[in-house]
Enzyme design. Structure first.
Site, PDB file in Angstrom:
ATOM      1  N   HIS A  82     -10.594  10.673  65.253  1.00 17.37           N
ATOM      2  CA  HIS A  82     -10.029  12.027  65.305  1.00 17.37           C
ATOM      3  C   HIS A  82      -9.002  12.174  64.099  1.00 17.37           C
ATOM      4  O   HIS A  82      -8.174  11.322  63.874  1.00 17.37           O
ATOM      5  CB  HIS A  82      -9.276  11.938  66.759  1.00 17.37           C
ATOM      6  CG  HIS A  82      -8.544  13.167  66.643  1.00 17.37           C
ATOM      7  ND1 HIS A  82      -9.225  14.376  67.294  1.00 17.37           N
ATOM      8  CD2 HIS A  82      -7.186  13.509  66.439  1.00 17.37           C
ATOM      9  CE1 HIS A  82      -7.961  15.227  67.460  1.00 17.37           C
ATOM     10  NE2 HIS A  82      -6.921  15.033  66.868  1.00 17.37           N
ATOM     11  N   ASP A 162      -5.433  19.289  79.831  1.00 15.91           N
ATOM     12  CA  ASP A 162      -5.237  19.502  78.638  1.00 15.91           C
ATOM     13  C   ASP A 162      -5.250  20.945  78.049  1.00 15.91           C
ATOM     14  O   ASP A 162      -4.452  21.549  77.452  1.00 15.91           O
ATOM     15  CB  ASP A 162      -5.752  18.392  77.610  1.00 15.91           C
ATOM     16  CG  ASP A 162      -5.353  18.850  76.162  1.00 15.91           C
ATOM     17  OD1 ASP A 162      -3.989  18.707  76.029  1.00 15.91           O
ATOM     18  OD2 ASP A 162      -6.253  19.276  75.250  1.00 15.91           O
ATOM     19  N   ARG A 169       1.524  25.449  76.026  1.00 13.92           N
ATOM     20  CA  ARG A 169       2.317  24.942  74.972  1.00 13.92           C
ATOM     21  C   ARG A 169       2.356  26.137  73.881  1.00 13.92           C
ATOM     22  O   ARG A 169       3.336  26.425  73.023  1.00 13.92           O
ATOM     23  CB  ARG A 169       1.651  23.723  74.503  1.00 13.92           C
ATOM     24  CG  ARG A 169       2.437  22.619  75.555  1.00 13.92           C
ATOM     25  CD  ARG A 169       1.470  21.199  75.130  1.00 13.92           C
ATOM     26  NE  ARG A 169       1.888  20.762  73.853  1.00 13.92           N
ATOM     27  CZ  ARG A 169       1.087  20.156  73.099  1.00 13.92           C
ATOM     28  NH1 ARG A 169       0.088  19.614  73.431  1.00 13.92           N
ATOM     29  NH2 ARG A 169       1.465  19.714  71.856  1.00 13.92           N
ATOM     30  N   SER A 184      -1.995  14.926  74.496  1.00 12.63           N
ATOM     31  CA  SER A 184      -3.234  15.836  74.432  1.00 12.63           C
ATOM     32  C   SER A 184      -4.313  15.518  73.776  1.00 12.63           C
ATOM     33  O   SER A 184      -5.419  15.769  74.198  1.00 12.63           O
ATOM     34  CB  SER A 184      -2.376  17.181  73.697  1.00 12.63           C
ATOM     35  OG  SER A 184      -3.492  18.152  73.220  1.00 12.63           O
ATOM     36  N   LYS A 188      -8.042  13.563  75.762  1.00  9.42           N
ATOM     37  CA  LYS A 188      -9.620  14.098  75.394  1.00  9.42           C
ATOM     38  C   LYS A 188     -10.279  12.942  74.731  1.00  9.42           C
ATOM     39  O   LYS A 188     -11.369  12.623  75.081  1.00  9.42           O
ATOM     40  CB  LYS A 188      -9.498  15.092  74.210  1.00  9.42           C
ATOM     41  CG  LYS A 188      -8.894  16.346  74.777  1.00  9.42           C
ATOM     42  CD  LYS A 188      -8.870  17.256  73.756  1.00  9.42           C
ATOM     43  CE  LYS A 188      -7.676  17.559  72.880  1.00  9.42           C
ATOM     44  NZ  LYS A 188      -7.057  18.637  72.580  1.00  9.42           N
TER      45      LYS A 188
HETATM   46  N1  URA Z   1      -4.316  18.899  68.664  1.00  3.15           N
HETATM   47  C1  URA Z   1      -4.431  18.705  69.943  1.00  3.15           C
HETATM   48  O1  URA Z   1      -5.577  18.654  70.519  1.00  3.15           O
HETATM   49  N2  URA Z   1      -3.355  18.779  70.742  1.00  3.15           N
HETATM   50  C2  URA Z   1      -2.269  19.038  70.229  1.00  3.15           C
HETATM   51  O2  URA Z   1      -1.241  19.043  70.902  1.00  3.15           O
HETATM   52  C3  URA Z   1      -1.959  19.140  68.855  1.00  3.15           C
HETATM   53  C4  URA Z   1      -3.200  19.146  67.876  1.00  3.15           C
END
Ligand code: URA
Length: 427
Positions: A82, A162, A169, A184, A188
């Site tokens: 990621h 999320d 957010r 967050s 995932k």
């Molecule tokens: N990417 C995400 O998936 N979540 C965040 O809070 C910031 C960047």
């Protein structure tokens, strides 16, 4: 248990229990806890932070809000990567095939569409004619078993918490909190459930984290959460003050990724891709970091990584001829070249501003449902520190939808910091 008590505890910096965290996440996801209470709690987190234990509990509650993939049908060791995102970041299309070129390693990836300056990995892949991103799990697993690599779009069944919390957010000024960003991203990634996870945490003008210290903090927290969830997890910190590579924009970035896999691109993008691939391989137990670095270089030099990308594009319905002929990617109707005003040395490049210029050309989107211009973007003709003579091209702007380049060109021009060279310095 009730939401007001939970908000008050975080407001007073008292640690929430695992059960309280689950109550909050499940209550908000199901709609029992309203936006205004969740917003108040998120703001309390932004101001007061969370402990490591709370961040683990929040992440796991978010992961458990939806499906957790069962990747046991994939025969090889699975490695996911990621990146916290940045301008010109096309590394997934390079390092996924490069890692999968090594025997016994598979890279199953799910990515998102972009919001903001440039498209996300899924938008970039969709610039390849026919490429299907909405692939069912069984087919995804089949592609990964056959080629070693696939990228599809994230299913709605993964981490619904999320999805809802991130949207809130974004509209309540509560994005920039390290524990919330960690939860967050990691919820995932843990729901995708690969055996190993490499995190590329970026800092700089084009990234969420503006300083290396914040990137270190986020990376260390994500590693702790990943390890607490039983994953082999490592964070590496990379600089995103300047764009990654010379192309910004969806099809332009696919072109650059293909050219790198064809062995035509070296420099910072190549070096970062080798470093990321080597770390993925080391996490997967393929050898020491220097052995894995050699394997990563060989995967590209031998053409095997390009072959894997080609097979994957083909299996996902895309026009895999783009791996031999990048002119088959979408091409912009309009272009505009910006030239060096004097003999100059490039002393700074603001990645975020170039991203914004690229957005003005149509390469990104501001709201979720906006169409994207796949051919739009910017190609830089320099790297930081290069010396350019007067009237030589600095960059070319492309768009298929915008023919008036004045605003984007001004923004792109001002994103580059020059030092004017004295007469004769370039001769
Ligand atoms: N990417 C995400 O998936 N979540 C965040 O809070 C910031 C960047």
């Amino acid at each position: 248990m009730n939401a007001v008590d939970i908000i008050n505890k975080t407001k007073r910096k008292l640690q929430l229990t695992e059960d309280e965290m689950k109550y909050l996440v499940n209550g908000y996801t199901s709609g029992e806890i309203p936006d205004y209470q969740m917003s108040a709690w998120l703001m309390a987190v932004c101001l007061n932070g969370l402990t490591e234990e709370e961040t683990v509990a929040l992440t796991l509650a978010m992961r458990d809000s939806g499906d957790i993939l069962d990747l046991s049908c994939i025969e090889k060791i699975t490695v996911d990567k990621h990146s916290t995102g940045g301008v010109g970041d096309k590394t997934s299309m390079i390092i996924g095939p490069a890692a999968a070129a090594v025997c016994g390693v598979a890279v199953p990836k799910m990515s998102g569409r972009g919001l903001g300056h440039t498209g996300g990995t899924i938008d970039k892949l969709e610039s390849i004619s026919g490429y299907r991103v909405d692939v069912e799990f069984d087919e995804f697993a089949d592609i990964v078993n056959k080629t070693g690599f696939s990228i599809i779009s994230q299913s709605g069944q993964l981490c619904p918490a999320d999805k809802k919390i991130y949207a809130l957010r974004n509209s309540t000024g509560t994005v920039d909190s390290i524990p919330l960003i960690c939860a967050s991203i990691m919820s995932k990634k843990l729901a995708l459930n690969a055996d190993c996870l490499l995190l590329d945490v970026k800092w700089g003008s084009g990234a969420f984290m503006k300083t290396p210290e914040d990137a270190e903090r986020l990376g260390a927290l994500m590693e702790k959460v990943g390890n607490a969830a039983g994953k082999k997890c490592r964070a590496i910190i990379t600089d995103m003050n300047t764009p990654l590579g010379c192309c910004i924009g969806n099809s332009l970035e696919i072109k650059e990724a293909v050219e790198l896999l064809q062995g035509k691109v070296k420099g910072r993008l190549y070096d970062i891709c080798i470093e990321l691939t080597a770390n993925m391989l080391e996490l997967a137990g393929k050898g020491t970091i220097s052995e894995c670095t050699a394997m990563a270089k060989e995967a590209i030099a031998s053409g095997k990584a390009l072959e894997i990308l080609k097979e994957t594009i083909e299996m996902q319905g895309g026009d895999s001829r783009v791996c031999d002929d990048t002119s088959l990617l979408p091409q912009a109707k309009y272009s505009h070249v910006i030239y060096a005003p004097f003999d100059v040395e490039i002393v700074s490049v603001n990645a975020e501003e170039l991203g914004m210029a690229s957005l003005l050309l149509g390469a990104g989107r501001i709201s979720k449902d906006e169409e994207i211009d796949y051919a739009a973007g910017i190609v830089l003709e320099f790297e930081l520190g290069d010396k350019i003579s007067m009237d030589a091209p600095l960059m070319t702007l492309y768009s298929d939808t915008v023919s008036d380049f004045s605003e984007a060109a001004l923004r792109a021009y001002h994103a580059v910091g020059f030092r004017t060279l004295t007469e004769g310095a370039l001769t």
